[in-house]
Design a protein around this motif. Structure first.
Motif, PDB file in Angstrom:
ATOM      1  N   SER A  95       5.194   6.155 -14.006  1.00 43.00           N
ATOM      2  CA  SER A  95       6.400   5.323 -13.945  1.00 43.00           C
ATOM      3  C   SER A  95       7.609   6.205 -14.168  1.00 43.00           C
ATOM      4  O   SER A  95       7.549   7.181 -14.936  1.00 43.00           O
ATOM      5  N   LEU A  96       8.675   5.858 -13.510  1.00 44.28           N
ATOM      6  CA  LEU A  96       9.884   6.664 -13.643  1.00 44.28           C
ATOM      7  C   LEU A  96      10.567   6.445 -14.982  1.00 44.28           C
ATOM      8  O   LEU A  96      11.249   7.324 -15.495  1.00 44.28           O
ATOM      9  N   GLU A 117       6.017  -3.321 -12.469  1.00 42.74           N
ATOM     10  CA  GLU A 117       5.887  -3.121 -11.031  1.00 42.74           C
ATOM     11  C   GLU A 117       6.715  -1.933 -10.550  1.00 42.74           C
ATOM     12  O   GLU A 117       6.844  -1.705  -9.352  1.00 42.74           O
ATOM     13  N   ASN A 118       7.297  -1.220 -11.470  1.00 42.02           N
ATOM     14  CA  ASN A 118       8.151  -0.082 -11.108  1.00 42.02           C
ATOM     15  C   ASN A 118       7.336   1.200 -11.177  1.00 42.02           C
ATOM     16  O   ASN A 118       7.531   2.035 -12.054  1.00 42.02           O
ATOM     17  N   TYR A 119       6.405   1.327 -10.250  1.00 40.87           N
ATOM     18  CA  TYR A 119       5.540   2.497 -10.246  1.00 40.87           C
ATOM     19  C   TYR A 119       6.183   3.641  -9.480  1.00 40.87           C
ATOM     20  O   TYR A 119       7.015   3.443  -8.592  1.00 40.87           O
ATOM     21  N   GLN A 148      -2.364  -3.740  -7.185  1.00 37.02           N
ATOM     22  CA  GLN A 148      -3.541  -3.434  -8.007  1.00 37.02           C
ATOM     23  C   GLN A 148      -3.536  -2.022  -8.582  1.00 37.02           C
ATOM     24  O   GLN A 148      -4.398  -1.685  -9.402  1.00 37.02           O
ATOM     25  N   ILE A 149      -2.613  -1.171  -8.153  1.00 41.33           N
ATOM     26  CA  ILE A 149      -2.609   0.194  -8.675  1.00 41.33           C
ATOM     27  C   ILE A 149      -2.218   0.189 -10.151  1.00 41.33           C
ATOM     28  O   ILE A 149      -1.455  -0.677 -10.608  1.00 41.33           O
ATOM     29  N   LYS A 150      -2.743   1.154 -10.879  1.00 37.38           N
ATOM     30  CA  LYS A 150      -2.497   1.268 -12.311  1.00 37.38           C
ATOM     31  C   LYS A 150      -2.033   2.681 -12.644  1.00 37.38           C
ATOM     32  O   LYS A 150      -2.347   3.644 -11.922  1.00 37.38           O
ATOM     33  N   ILE A 151      -1.288   2.758 -13.748  1.00 37.01           N
ATOM     34  CA  ILE A 151      -0.797   4.062 -14.186  1.00 37.01           C
ATOM     35  C   ILE A 151      -1.974   4.966 -14.544  1.00 37.01           C
ATOM     36  O   ILE A 151      -2.898   4.558 -15.258  1.00 37.01           O
ATOM     37  N   GLY A 152      -1.929   6.185 -14.038  1.00 32.41           N
ATOM     38  CA  GLY A 152      -2.974   7.159 -14.302  1.00 32.41           C
ATOM     39  C   GLY A 152      -3.984   7.295 -13.182  1.00 32.41           C
ATOM     40  O   GLY A 152      -4.780   8.255 -13.182  1.00 32.41           O
ATOM     41  N   ALA A 153      -4.000   6.333 -12.218  1.00 30.83           N
ATOM     42  CA  ALA A 153      -4.948   6.424 -11.105  1.00 30.83           C
ATOM     43  C   ALA A 153      -4.612   7.617 -10.219  1.00 30.83           C
ATOM     44  O   ALA A 153      -3.461   8.033 -10.098  1.00 30.83           O
ATOM     45  N   GLU A 161      15.584   1.863  -8.033  1.00 30.08           N
ATOM     46  CA  GLU A 161      16.083   0.681  -8.726  1.00 30.08           C
ATOM     47  C   GLU A 161      14.937  -0.044  -9.385  1.00 30.08           C
ATOM     48  O   GLU A 161      13.812  -0.097  -8.851  1.00 30.08           O
ATOM     49  N   LYS A 162      15.268  -0.623 -10.538  1.00 32.11           N
ATOM     50  CA  LYS A 162      14.274  -1.466 -11.185  1.00 32.11           C
ATOM     51  C   LYS A 162      14.132  -2.786 -10.453  1.00 32.11           C
ATOM     52  O   LYS A 162      15.117  -3.340  -9.985  1.00 32.11           O
TER      53      LYS A 162
END
Length: 437
Positions: A50-51, A312-314, A391-396, A436-437
């Motif tokens: 995430s930014l 949702e701000n990936y 469905q994506i997750k942080i760290g994938a 942008e968020k």
């Protein structure tokens, strides 16, 4: 023998063949293929992130040393900001007293009372010093007035002494004449005796006047001495009072320091009481619990669990070699293959025609190299194409294909045969290169 059917299929002498047409067709097709456009690219790997700092996985630490008393969450729970995660209790003897704050507050109030007493004492001492200075002035004025009165008195007594001396001198002369006249028989003995008494009285009166003058002179001297001693007497009293005032001021400053220290302790104890309940700093999912059970001892700053925010701000972080760094710039296009999502990829020159890939654009490139000798590139979602999957997750994991310049296929083959790097070029950037968020 020529009539045999098998002979006709085996021996083809004297007959024309079509293989040259196939070869010529393949050569033409190959010649046409090498002129097809080819997109140079850099393939790299990375992961989802995430930014924004507050949207990255956050570790929860124990702010104080203590003992785990209760758990309110388990791994996988979704918590909201402010929810209670863990309760801990004290293990240090300095904080075991349940009435610690109240007792410390009593000490603070007592020290404040002592401070007020010293302030009042300083005020009383200052008033005493002012009174002593006023008394000194009045005493000196009184003695000065007394000297003036004594001076006037001695002047009168000196005049009286002068009159007595004149009278005594006259009486002495008359006595001497009366004595001569008595010898000559001109006056009687009684008259001579009367004149003698008068002369004696005049002498006595003169002596009395001299005594008065001497007594007044002595009184003047004593008054002058007393006037000089007033400064010493009152200065000594004033200095003593001022010493007490300074001592009280020292006590005031010492008490102020102790009051501040106790107030700091009360505040620290109050804040520490609030640290017994560890709250969720933000909403998210509880993961990776490092401690288990009830009664487990933990240190201050020790990790308890982690919270992964739901957002949702990936963004995607990929890593490139230093040799490829000059070819990458903000706003540049990149295609992604997310772990767990099927994709059909035309590797090499047509990644934009691949299926199952997602588009992104380079947001920025870090200026510092990491420990692995690579540069980190942060990529955001390209809103011009289909959105990234929810469905994506942080760290994938992520595989990225950074798109570069379009060149003919023959040029790319020639470049790879000679081991040349991809062409340096100025990418056409998207003006909306913001996140942008």
């Amino acid at each position: 023998m020529e009539n045999f059917k098998s002979f006709q299929f085996i021996y083809q002498q004297g007959k024309s063949t079509e293989i040259r047409f196939w070869i010529m067709g393949l050569l033409l097709i190959g010649f046409g293929i090498i002129f097809l456009p080819w997109t140079q690219n850099i393939q790299t790997k990375g992961n989802i992130t995430s930014l924004y700092q507050e949207q990255k996985p956050q570790k929860i630490y124990s702010p104080i040393a203590g003992k785990i008393t209760n758990w309110w969450v388990k791994e996988g729970d979704i918590v909201q900001q402010g929810d209670t995660l863990v309760k801990i209790s004290e293990i240090k003897e300095d904080y075991l007293d349940p009435n610690l704050i109240a007792r410390t507050q009593d000490q603070l109030n007592a020290k404040k009372g002592s401070l007020d007493y010293y302030i009042q004492k300083v005020q009383a001492t200052e008033a005493q010093i002012a009174n002593l200075k006023q008394s000194k002035t009045l005493k000196k004025s009184q003695l000065a007035n007394k000297l003036i009165q004594l001076q006037q008195k001695i002047n009168a007594e000196k005049a009286e002494l002068q009159a007595s001396a004149n009278e005594q001198s006259l009486a002495k002369d008359q006595l001497e004449r009366y004595q001569q006249m008595y010898k000559e028989g001109l006056i009687s003995q009684t008259q001579f005796q009367q004149r003698n008494v008068t002369a004696q009285n005049a002498l006595a009166k003169k002596i009395m006047s001299e005594n008065k003058v001497n007594q007044t002179i002595q009184e003047i001297n004593n008054t002058q001495i007393e006037l000089k001693s007033v400064d010493q007497e009152y200065d000594e009293k004033i200095n003593k009072a001022d010493s007490e005032r300074l001592q009280s001021l020292g006590q005031i400053e010492a008490n102020k320091g102790e009051v501040a220290k106790l107030a700091n302790q009360v505040t620290n104890y109050s804040i520490r009481n609030g640290m017994y309940y560890i709250l969720a700093p933000q909403s998210g999912q509880v993961v990776q619990s490092k401690k288990t059970g009830i009664g487990e001892i933990i240190k201050d700053g020790e990790e308890l669990l982690s919270i992964v925010p739901q957002n949702e701000n990936y963004a995607v972080e990929v890593f490139v070699r230093p040799v490829d760094l000059p070819l990458i710039s903000p706003g540049q296009s990149i295609r992604f293959i997310f772990d767990g999502f099927p994709a059909i990829v035309f590797s090499g020159g047509w990644p934009e025609q691949s299926f199952g890939t997602f588009a992104g654009k380079v947001l920025f490139v870090e200026n510092a190299i990491n420990a692995n000798g690579l540069f980190r590139v942060i990529v955001q979602e390209d809103s011009r194409f289909k959105k990234w999957p929810k469905q994506i997750k942080i760290g994938a994991g992520v595989k990225g294909i950074i798109l570069l310049n379009d060149v003919p296929l023959w040029y790319e083959l020639w470049r790879n045969i000679n081991g040349f790097p991809p062409d340096f070029y100025q990418a056409k950037l998207d003006k909306s290169n913001t996140y942008e968020k």
